[in-house]
Design a protein around this motif. Structure first.
Motif, PDB file in Angstrom:
ATOM      1  N   LEU A 187      -0.419  -5.099   4.928  1.00  0.00           N
ATOM      2  CA  LEU A 187       0.901  -5.167   5.556  1.00  0.00           C
ATOM      3  C   LEU A 187       1.654  -3.846   5.400  1.00  0.00           C
ATOM      4  N   HIS A 188       2.040  -3.284   6.525  1.00  0.00           N
ATOM      5  CA  HIS A 188       2.740  -1.995   6.537  1.00  0.00           C
ATOM      6  C   HIS A 188       3.957  -2.049   7.454  1.00  0.00           C
ATOM      7  N   SER A 189       4.724  -0.943   7.423  1.00  0.00           N
ATOM      8  CA  SER A 189       5.814  -0.764   8.376  1.00  0.00           C
ATOM      9  C   SER A 189       5.903   0.715   8.745  1.00  0.00           C
ATOM     10  N   MET A 190       6.768   1.012   9.701  1.00  0.00           N
ATOM     11  CA  MET A 190       6.779   2.338  10.326  1.00  0.00           C
ATOM     12  C   MET A 190       8.114   3.057  10.151  1.00  0.00           C
ATOM     13  N   THR A 200       0.866  -1.186   0.000  1.00  0.00           N
ATOM     14  CA  THR A 200       0.000   0.000   0.000  1.00  0.00           C
ATOM     15  C   THR A 200       0.897   1.228   0.000  1.00  0.00           C
ATOM     16  N   HIS A 201       2.011   1.114   0.694  1.00  0.00           N
ATOM     17  CA  HIS A 201       3.072   2.128   0.620  1.00  0.00           C
ATOM     18  C   HIS A 201       4.301   1.498  -0.040  1.00  0.00           C
ATOM     19  N   GLY A 202       4.777   2.124  -1.101  1.00  0.00           N
ATOM     20  CA  GLY A 202       5.818   1.519  -1.931  1.00  0.00           C
ATOM     21  C   GLY A 202       7.155   1.332  -1.250  1.00  0.00           C
ATOM     22  N   ASN A 203       7.371   2.039  -0.140  1.00  0.00           N
ATOM     23  CA  ASN A 203       8.654   1.940   0.568  1.00  0.00           C
ATOM     24  C   ASN A 203       8.620   0.899   1.684  1.00  0.00           C
ATOM     25  N   GLU A 204       7.458   0.251   1.877  1.00  0.00           N
ATOM     26  CA  GLU A 204       7.296  -0.656   3.021  1.00  0.00           C
ATOM     27  C   GLU A 204       7.488  -2.095   2.541  1.00  0.00           C
ATOM     28  N   ILE A 205       8.769  -2.449   2.387  1.00  0.00           N
ATOM     29  CA  ILE A 205       9.104  -3.648   1.631  1.00  0.00           C
ATOM     30  C   ILE A 205       8.869  -4.937   2.394  1.00  0.00           C
ATOM     31  N   SER A 220       9.995   6.337  -2.104  1.00  0.00           N
ATOM     32  CA  SER A 220       9.097   5.503  -2.903  1.00  0.00           C
ATOM     33  C   SER A 220       7.770   5.218  -2.197  1.00  0.00           C
ATOM     34  N   ARG A 221       7.401   6.036  -1.234  1.00  0.00           N
ATOM     35  CA  ARG A 221       6.147   5.805  -0.498  1.00  0.00           C
ATOM     36  C   ARG A 221       4.938   5.851  -1.433  1.00  0.00           C
ATOM     37  N   PHE A 222       4.916   6.812  -2.340  1.00  0.00           N
ATOM     38  CA  PHE A 222       3.838   6.888  -3.332  1.00  0.00           C
ATOM     39  C   PHE A 222       4.329   7.643  -4.552  1.00  0.00           C
TER      40      PHE A 222
HETATM   41 ZN   LIG Z   1       2.224   2.172   5.516  1.00  0.00          ZN
END
Ligand SMILES: [Zn+2]
Length: 317
Positions: free
Chosen positions: A137-140, A46-51, A93-95
């Motif tokens: 699935l995300h990260s912080m 959902t966020h491109g940087n949250e690998i 690369s978040r969006f």
């Molecule tokens: Zn996120």
């Protein structure tokens, strides 16, 4: 603590083999069991940087996971943003045009506005509307302990408890602007059982974050009876926590200026005993905790006027 100061320990997997989906939507695959059951969706990027999410969904693909019942859908959402991932500038690369996790309103999806993220959301919305259960699935930014986030509906709390992992569940509204995918109307409707969970697995690029993403996906699929428990058990890296702890979001702080600064390097889940304690400054304004025993949730170091900088919460239950 700018997120970009954290070393990139994770490698973004090559997801190009998954481009051609079998759903008519690129990067979205569905597998149907002979036995009827729920439609379960595990979504990454959902966020491109949250690998970490990409690593977890890639893991599920590589193990040829098929549902015991119902339908299992695996998806990578903002691939256009992910494709720009650059270890030298990993936050960028978040969006592409706007945050994919703020466009989940009927007005935006049905409206005339155009962006890379809206185009992708419009592509994916049919499958998201079909899903009975969603794990996003995300990260912080900070190395906080993992958090399961829900909007706060009873059905969400129930599912979070059934999944049983991670230990901390945060109940409450997310952002000031727009709606998250987990808040999209079908999931936010108390008249049906459709339920969505969002997990924040840890710091974006810390190695342990990927294991949390895989563990959460396995606990989620196991709880829903979609996969062989033995498969989950043989790949889990952690035992479920004994008792989950729930945090109720009590308030949130939105930056008024681009010079919002925390007074300490909070990472999240700090508990501030006394109401009125200064935790940040925003322009000339002091930001204070609104109540005693106030827990800081997901401090953001991306200072920008209008952005949510931190949420406040209180332990419940
Ligand atoms: Zn996120």
């Amino acid at each position: 603590m700018p997120e970009t100061s954290h070393p990139v320990e994770l490698s973004p997997p090559d997801i190009s083999p998954y481009r051609k989906g079998n759903t008519g939507i690129d990067y979205v695959h569905s597998f149907r069991a002979a036995v009827p059951g729920p439609h379960v969706l595990v979504n990454a990027l959902t966020h491109g940087n949250e690998i970490c999410g990409a690593i977890a969904v890639d893991f599920l693909f590589r193990h040829d996971l098929r549902p015991l019942k119902g339908t299992l859908t695996l998806g990578f959402a903002n691939v256009a943003a992910y494709e720009t991932f650059d270890t030298a500038n990993p936050g960028a690369s978040r969006f592409v045009d706007e945050d994919f996790n703020r466009v989940w309103t009927r007005d935006d999806l049905d409206g005339p506005r155009q962006s890379a993220e809206l185009a992708r959301a419009r592509e994916m919305r049919a499958v998201i509307e079909q899903a009975d259960y969603l794990l996003d699935l995300h990260s912080m930014q900070t190395p906080s302990k993992p958090l399961m986030l829900v909007h706060g509906l009873e059905k969400e709390r129930r599912l979070a408890r059934r999944v049983g992992y991670p230990e901390t569940v945060v109940c409450g509204p997310g952002h000031v602007k727009g709606l998250r995918m987990i808040e999209y109307e079908p999931f936010n409707d108390t008249a049906n059982d459709k339920t969505a969970l969002l997990v924040e697995c840890g710091q974006h690029w810390q190695s342990g974050t990927a294991a949390v993403a895989i563990d959460t996906a396995l606990y989620f699929l196991k709880a829903l009876g979609v996969i062989e428990p033995s498969f989950a058990d043989s790949h889990l890296t952690v035992n479920p926590p004994g008792e989950q702890r729930m945090l109720e979001v009590t308030d949130g702080v939105t930056a008024r200026t681009d010079t919002f600064r925390f007074v300490e390097r909070f990472t999240g889940l700090e508990e501030i005993p006394t109401a009125g304690t200064v935790i940040a400054t925003d322009g000339g304004l002091e930001i204070t905790t609104p109540h005693d025993d106030c827990v800081l949730i997901m401090p953001s170091y991306r200072a920008e006027a209008g952005s949510r900088m931190v949420r406040f919460g209180r332990w419940i239950g």
